[in-house]
Write an enzyme that holds these catalytic residues in place. Structure first.
Site, PDB file in Angstrom:
ATOM      1  CG  HIS A   1     106.501  13.179  48.058  1.00  0.00           C
ATOM      2  ND1 HIS A   1     107.343  13.294  49.140  1.00  0.00           N
ATOM      3  CD2 HIS A   1     106.820  14.209  47.223  1.00  0.00           C
ATOM      4  CE1 HIS A   1     108.130  14.341  48.972  1.00  0.00           C
ATOM      5  NE2 HIS A   1     107.840  14.910  47.811  1.00  0.00           N
TER       6      HIS A   1
ATOM      7  CG  ASP B   1     111.544  16.604  49.593  1.00  0.00           C
ATOM      8  OD1 ASP B   1     111.885  17.358  48.681  1.00  0.00           O
ATOM      9  OD2 ASP B   1     110.338  16.344  49.817  1.00  0.00           O
TER      10      ASP B   1
ATOM     11  CG  HIS C   1     107.850  15.926  43.118  1.00  0.00           C
ATOM     12  ND1 HIS C   1     108.422  17.005  42.481  1.00  0.00           N
ATOM     13  CD2 HIS C   1     108.635  15.671  44.193  1.00  0.00           C
ATOM     14  CE1 HIS C   1     109.500  17.394  43.131  1.00  0.00           C
ATOM     15  NE2 HIS C   1     109.657  16.596  44.175  1.00  0.00           N
TER      16      HIS C   1
ATOM     17  CE1 TYR D   1     112.068  23.630  41.740  1.00  0.00           C
ATOM     18  CE2 TYR D   1     112.477  21.381  42.445  1.00  0.00           C
ATOM     19  CZ  TYR D   1     112.078  22.670  42.733  1.00  0.00           C
ATOM     20  OH  TYR D   1     111.709  22.989  44.013  1.00  0.00           O
TER      21      TYR D   1
HETATM   22 ZN   LIG Z   1     110.794  17.040  45.973  1.00  0.00          ZN
END
Ligand SMILES: [Zn+2]
Length: 445
Positions: free
Chosen positions: A263, A314, A226, A119
């Site tokens: 997650h 991550d 996410h 991103y």
């Molecule tokens: Zn992440």
């Protein structure tokens, strides 16, 4: 090219005397209980399928270990401020160097492919590079130097919260509208890159944009998001959307096996069971989730529902697949006050973890890999028995690689049919290390 393995982890478990044909980066054939042939490369030890890393933000490695003090963030949200400060200093050149180093270290840790949840698209003031995929291409260049297979997940990031707040400060680099993100993924795919979509989160992607992006992208690759990492995010989702993030997605998006819910830490039992029925993969990142004080995902609920999971590095403070699986299992033990939870009462814990995470990770990366079988990518990892497990069945050696050795167990690593790590050393170790240190000096002003 033929490999001859003393033991290889196949779908049904460890098999002895396995001969593997490799052609054009893929496994062309697997023969069990075979005799070695002249010219075969003998693989001592145990041959495993390589582990996919289904969730990474490469640039975050640049501040690994630098937030462990009073000013380093007392919770997820203040840690995020530290992360934004690092993000503001990353250039395409430094991002390439970081990704090359990261890819090298991930390979040494038993990972053979990487899904980069990307991103950090634009310049610090939000203006676009020319082309707008410049940063993505830099990441691909870095991964290529290391030799790790890459899935570029192109991020959508539009808002600063569930209320649609405008992006501020460091978030301006991330700003990417749904149509722009889908177009960038299409341009990258046209140039031969493996791509997917990264919906940053429900707080950063409003419902209308999420629907637009998914409708335009569906079928072109994996879709990651996410979800439910923090309790505050769950509460905000309930207040704004009338449901927690996982439940909202299940009701409002066509979640299927191409999705990866990253997650899902605070997903409830019913949400987990419903997600499992879709075939979506739950992306677990135990070290980062522990580092940020997120909480503990309820893995037994997912296993009871025959759901899928994989692991991700991550924030990239830990780069070892074996250690990541150890923490995944240990966090469940601490919560449940029981042992051998991931084996679910059937067989060895190490094998259960490794095979499940390989299969789920490959699905989430959109890569035909994750098993040692004909037609799949030749992504392979060799481990050696620890002194304690020597002479016992191979299952004990894999258990020991995860639970009995604090250092990486990966001895040799192959991705796409190429040996990239031999005896624990990457083939381009020195040059990648030097470029990484140069990059870090320009970031830490
Ligand atoms: Zn992440």
């Amino acid at each position: 090219m033929f490999l001859y393995a003393d033991h290889a982890l196949l779908d049904g478990g460890f098999a002895p005397r396995v001969r593997i044909a490799i052609s054009d980066g893929n496994i062309a054939g697997v023969t069990e209980d075979a005799a070695p042939q002249p010219g075969d490369e003998h693989v001592p030890g145990l041959l495993l399928p390589g582990m996919p890393d289904l969730h990474s933000h490469a640039f975050q490695r640049a501040f690994a270990g630098l937030s462990e003090f009073d000013g380093g963030g007392g919770d997820f949200w203040s840690w995020r401020d530290c992360m934004y400060r690092t993000a503001a200093r990353i250039t395409p050149e430094t991002c390439a160097a970081i990704t090359a180093w990261l890819g090298k270290e991930l390979l040494k840790g038993g990972y053979t492919s990487l899904a980069e949840f990307h991103y950090l698209h634009h310049r610090p003031d939000g203006t676009h590079y020319e082309p707008s995929t410049t940063m993505a291409r830099a990441i691909a260049g870095g991964a290529g130097q290391a030799g790790i297979a890459l899935t570029l997940l192109v991020g959508i990031y539009e808002a600063g919260g569930f209320d649609g707040a405008p992006l501020i400060g460091g978030q301006n680099r991330f700003c990417n509208k749904a149509a722009d993100g889908v177009a960038m993924a299409g341009a990258l795919r046209a140039d031969g890159f493996s791509t997917g979509l990264a919906l940053h989160s429900l707080r950063a992607v409003p419902p209308a944009s999420l629907r637009q992006a998914v409708a335009a992208f569906a079928g072109a690759g994996p879709i990651h998001v996410h979800v439910a990492e923090q309790r505050a995010e769950v509460e905000a989702s309930i207040a704004a959307l009338g449901a927690p993030p996982v439940a909202w997605l299940l009701d409002n998006a066509d979640i299927d096996a191409s999705w990866c819910l990253v997650h899902a830490t605070h997903a409830t039992d019913p949400e987990i069971a419903a997600a499992a029925r879709t075939g979506a993969v739950i992306g677990l990142c135990p070290t980062t989730e522990a580092d940020l004080g997120d909480g503990i995902f309820d893995l037994p609920s997912l296993l009871a529902a025959s759901g899928h999971f994989g692991i991700g590095s991550d924030s990239n403070v830990a780069l070892d697949a074996f250690a990541e699986l150890r923490l995944l299992e240990y966090s469940q033990r601490l919560r449940r006050e029981k042992r051998n939870i991931s084996a679910a009462g059937d067989g060895h814990t190490g094998r259960a973890l490794w095979q499940a995470a390989c299969r789920g990770g490959a699905r989430a990366c959109g890569r035909a890999a994750g098993r040692i079988a004909a037609g799949l990518c030749a992504d392979l990892v060799v481990i050696e028995p620890t002194p304690e497990s020597e002479g016992r069945s191979p299952d004990f050696s894999l258990d020991a690689a995860i639970f009995a050795d604090p250092r990486s167990a990966a001895r040799h690593v192959m991705a796409g049919g190429v040996w990239l790590v031999r005896d624990g050393v990457h083939r381009n170790e020195v040059a990648i290390d030097a470029a990484y240190r140069r990059a870090l000096r320009t970031i830490s002003t």
